[in-house]
Design an enzyme around this catalytic site. Structure first.
Site, PDB file in Angstrom:
ATOM      1  CG  HIS A  26       3.060  -5.371  -3.156  1.00  0.00           C
ATOM      2  ND1 HIS A  26       3.038  -3.994  -3.119  1.00  0.00           N
ATOM      3  CD2 HIS A  26       2.133  -5.722  -4.094  1.00  0.00           C
ATOM      4  CE1 HIS A  26       2.141  -3.542  -3.986  1.00  0.00           C
ATOM      5  NE2 HIS A  26       1.592  -4.579  -4.594  1.00  0.00           N
TER       6      HIS A  26
ATOM      7  CD  GLU B 214       3.313  -3.238   1.047  1.00  0.00           C
ATOM      8  OE1 GLU B 214       3.769  -2.486   1.919  1.00  0.00           O
ATOM      9  OE2 GLU B 214       3.852  -3.405  -0.073  1.00  0.00           O
TER      10      GLU B 214
ATOM     11  CG  HIS C 103       8.400   3.442  -2.293  1.00  0.00           C
ATOM     12  ND1 HIS C 103       7.854   2.322  -2.887  1.00  0.00           N
ATOM     13  CD2 HIS C 103       9.233   3.968  -3.209  1.00  0.00           C
ATOM     14  CE1 HIS C 103       8.316   2.195  -4.111  1.00  0.00           C
ATOM     15  NE2 HIS C 103       9.177   3.179  -4.330  1.00  0.00           N
TER      16      HIS C 103
END
Length: 255
Positions: A44, A74, A202
């Site tokens: 990310h 991401e 997450h």
């Protein structure tokens, strides 16, 4: 079919950047994860380059192609380019990852903590999804389980959603997971009915992953980073990845 594990290596880059230099080596860590059985690697990159940088993305793209595993990038599609950060679309053009996960996180956020609001993020998001899919990548949208408009992701052109599992992890840690699991199961069913594939991520961990997969149908992939790297401090990186793979082997994707 077994749920796939994509290891997020952001935290390796956090440790490297805290000292400067090249250690720990993000590519070497990713290679070790793949050798231990990870099905893919996730990054990310953020505009502030607090962890993964553009050069890491290029290097990890080369590694994942050589190792024949999926690469998942991401990022916030709305964040403009700036010094050292060419923008998410340009990074994806340079690497053409198998999957691009769009996340509506702002520059000041410590971590991603909410999904898209489809009542607001519509026309521009649809145009960006089209641009990302033209690269040959699968597109996934980060969403909250309680979002009533999850099916809208399909209308916008997405292939999958990624369920934001932070609230589940918090509820599980406090011994109150049942109601939250019902919410996630409902979200997964609504996504599946709309023709969307289902990812999740997450704060998933060895402690809570099995319960999540047992209750939530159709999860194709989990992206796990913080917990896996934290557990690796005690178990070792190879053992930590293998523990997740074992959990996934004990569960099977059901519609």
């Amino acid at each position: 079919m077994t749920t796939q594990l994509s290891v997020n290596v952001n935290k390796i880059a956090v440790l490297r950047n805290s000292r400067g230099g090249a250690d720990p080596d993000v590519v070497q860590a990713a290679r070790a994860c793949i050798a231990a059985g990870a099905h893919g690697i996730t990054v990310h990159p953020r505009p502030d380059q607090r962890h993964i940088r553009a050069d890491d993305v290029l290097a990890l793209s080369a590694l994942t192609r050589a190792q024949a595993v999926e690469f998942n990038i991401e990022g916030n599609p709305f964040a403009p380019p700036r010094a050292g950060y060419p923008g998410l679309l340009e990074l994806c053009r340079a690497t053409r990852p198998q999957q691009i996960t769009l996340v509506p996180d702002g520059d000041g956020q410590l971590t991603s903590d909410h999904g898209f609001d489809f009542a607001q993020d519509t026309t521009q998001l649809a145009e960006l999804i089209t641009a990302f899919k033209q690269l040959g990548s699968r597109v996934s949208l980060f969403v909250d389980a309680g979002n009533p408009d999850i099916a809208r992701a399909a209308a916008l052109g997405a292939d999958r959603i990624e369920l934001y599992t932070g609230p589940y992890a918090h509820a599980h840690a406090s011994g109150q997971a049942d109601a939250t699991l019902a919410l996630f199961a409902d979200a997964a069913q609504r996504a599946s009915a709309a023709g969307l594939g289902i990812n999740a991520g997450h704060d998933l961990s060895q402690a809570n992953l099995g319960d999540f997969l047992a209750a939530v149908p159709g999860v194709l992939e989990v992206s796990i980073g913080h917990a896996l790297i934290s557990e690796a401090l005690y178990q070792g990186l190879d053992a930590s990845v293998r523990a997740y793979v074992d959990i996934l082997r004990g569960s099977h994707v059901s519609a």
